[in-house]
Design an enzyme around this catalytic site. Structure first.
Site, short mmCIF file in Angstrom:
data_model
loop_
_atom_site.label_atom_id
_atom_site.label_comp_id
_atom_site.label_asym_id
_atom_site.label_seq_id
_atom_site.Cartn_x
_atom_site.Cartn_y
_atom_site.Cartn_z
N CYS A 128 0.82 -1.22 0.00
CA CYS A 128 0.00 0.00 0.00
C CYS A 128 0.86 1.26 0.00
CB CYS A 128 -0.92 -0.05 1.23
SG CYS A 128 -1.53 1.55 1.77
N CYS A 174 0.45 3.52 3.00
CA CYS A 174 1.09 2.93 4.18
C CYS A 174 2.59 3.23 4.18
CB CYS A 174 0.88 1.42 4.21
SG CYS A 174 -0.85 0.91 4.19
N CYS A 184 17.92 31.98 7.88
CA CYS A 184 17.34 32.13 6.54
C CYS A 184 15.99 31.42 6.43
CB CYS A 184 18.33 31.57 5.52
SG CYS A 184 17.61 31.15 3.93
N CYS A 189 15.77 28.74 3.72
CA CYS A 189 16.49 27.52 4.15
C CYS A 189 15.60 26.66 5.06
CB CYS A 189 17.76 27.89 4.90
SG CYS A 189 18.91 28.95 3.98
#
Length: 359
Positions: free
Chosen positions: A53, A56, A172, A175
């Site tokens: 799955c 999953c 930043c 970032c």
């Protein structure tokens, strides 16, 4: 939900279920132990899943983080049931789709279904509310290699490694936005020994940032095996963008989940020979096999390893008949749908991909 034949990156093996449960911090529940563990003296959150799955697989790292966070909370159990292996348990609790997450209160086998977001944070909040706990999310080790002045040259200038570096500053905003995606990139390539996904605090190590022309954050540079001057990464900043770039540059064949793609292990220079081998009669196969041997001897690096798999496949095809490749592919696929280690998953996928050229 249709069955997708994909590899599920798990953390243990069926032969070592007890060890797997301990290593994963998530209790592996089965027909035999479900009612011994659940509905007793502690509440339990249980994920009912299928190895094939896709949803999953996406949940797996979040659920593992949840299990790690609640490891020391003896008042709550975090468990999982493989519904392919234990259909009776899943049927008993009305599971019809995957993943299904249910909360079993202390002393009760009457569950209620969890309908919230499938993140470690949301699940933790839910379990704390239901279980009366106050657990915080545990820090999960990062797969991003942290560079410093001390290790930069050893890692980045290593001619055997392809290295992607994010030069960042802690303050930043861009970032910080990139960080979760970049972690996923590092996780996707964590089993590629020749690929390094790293970062450097350019605010702290300004001399290194200046040396490589970094003037804004984040700056991403790629240092391939053959060019340690560094080249600017100018691609997109989605996970798929990074994965496609690293695959192209390094010769790896991973997807965003870190799984090997159907192209992994395929050697183009052997394709025509394999086609000739498959089309040849029994008497001619030996001659084509010799040609494959000669071509494999020319291969270097990881392709040399793949070449050995080609040779073994060809030998078995000659010894075991035309149906060997097809039967072996089916066997490997069955193995891939079980709970196996990442290393085994890679090994079986490589073999399956190469065998597909003989089928």
């Amino acid at each position: 939900m249709k069955k997708h034949h994909q590899i599920w990156f798990a953390f243990g093996t069926l032969a070592l279920i007890a060890v797997s449960a301990l290593a994963d911090d998530v209790v592996v529940l089965t027909e035999d132990n479900f009612e011994k563990e659940v509905g007793r003296d502690r509440g339990a959150l249980v994920e009912f899943y299928a190895p094939w799955c896709g949803h999953c697989k996406k949940l797996a790292p979040e659920y593992e983080k949840l299990g790690n966070s609640f490891r020391k909370a003896n008042t709550v159990l975090i468990g999982k049931v493989d519904c392919d292996e234990h259909k009776g348990v899943c049927s008993k609790y009305g599971v019809s789709g995957y993943p299904t997450i249910q909360w079993f209160p202390k002393g009760s086998l009457e569950p209620k279904k969890y309908e919230g977001p499938r993140t470690a944070e949301a699940l933790t909040e839910y379990v704390n509310t239901e279980g009366g706990t106050n657990v915080k999310i545990a820090a999960v080790p990062s797969n991003v290699v942290v560079l410093t002045a001390d290790n930069f040259n050893d890692i980045v200038l290593d001619e055997t490694k392809d290295v992607l570096i994010e030069f960042y500053a802690p303050w930043c905003g861009h970032c910080k936005n990139l960080a979760p995606t970049y972690e996923k990139v590092a996780t996707a390539f964590r089993y590629e020994k020749d690929v390094v996904v790293a970062n450097l605090d350019a605010d702290k190590h300004r001399d290194l940032a200046e040396k490589y022309g970094v003037s804004g954050y984040p700056t991403l540079k790629f240092f391939p095996k053959g060019n340690k001057d560094g080249e600017e990464y100018e691609g997109g900043r989605d996970l798929d963008d990074f994965v496609a770039f690293i695959n192209e540059k390094s010769g790896a064949s991973r997807d965003g989940n870190g799984q090997l793609t159907s192209k992994a292990g395929i050697v183009e220079s052997l394709d025509a020979l394999v086609k000739a081998f498959v089309a040849a009669g029994d008497d001619e196969k030996k001659a084509v096999f010799s040609q494959i041997e000669e071509e494999v001897e020319k291969l270097k690096g990881s392709t040399a390893r793949y070449g050995k798999i080609y040779l073994k496949a060809a030998k078995n095809c000659m010894a075991k008949g035309a149906d060997y490749a097809k039967n072996e592919i089916e066997r490997l696929q069955r193995m891939l749908e079980k709970t196996i280690s990442p290393a085994k998953a890679d090994e079986f996928t490589l073999k399956k991909n190469i065998l597909s050229t003989f089928a």
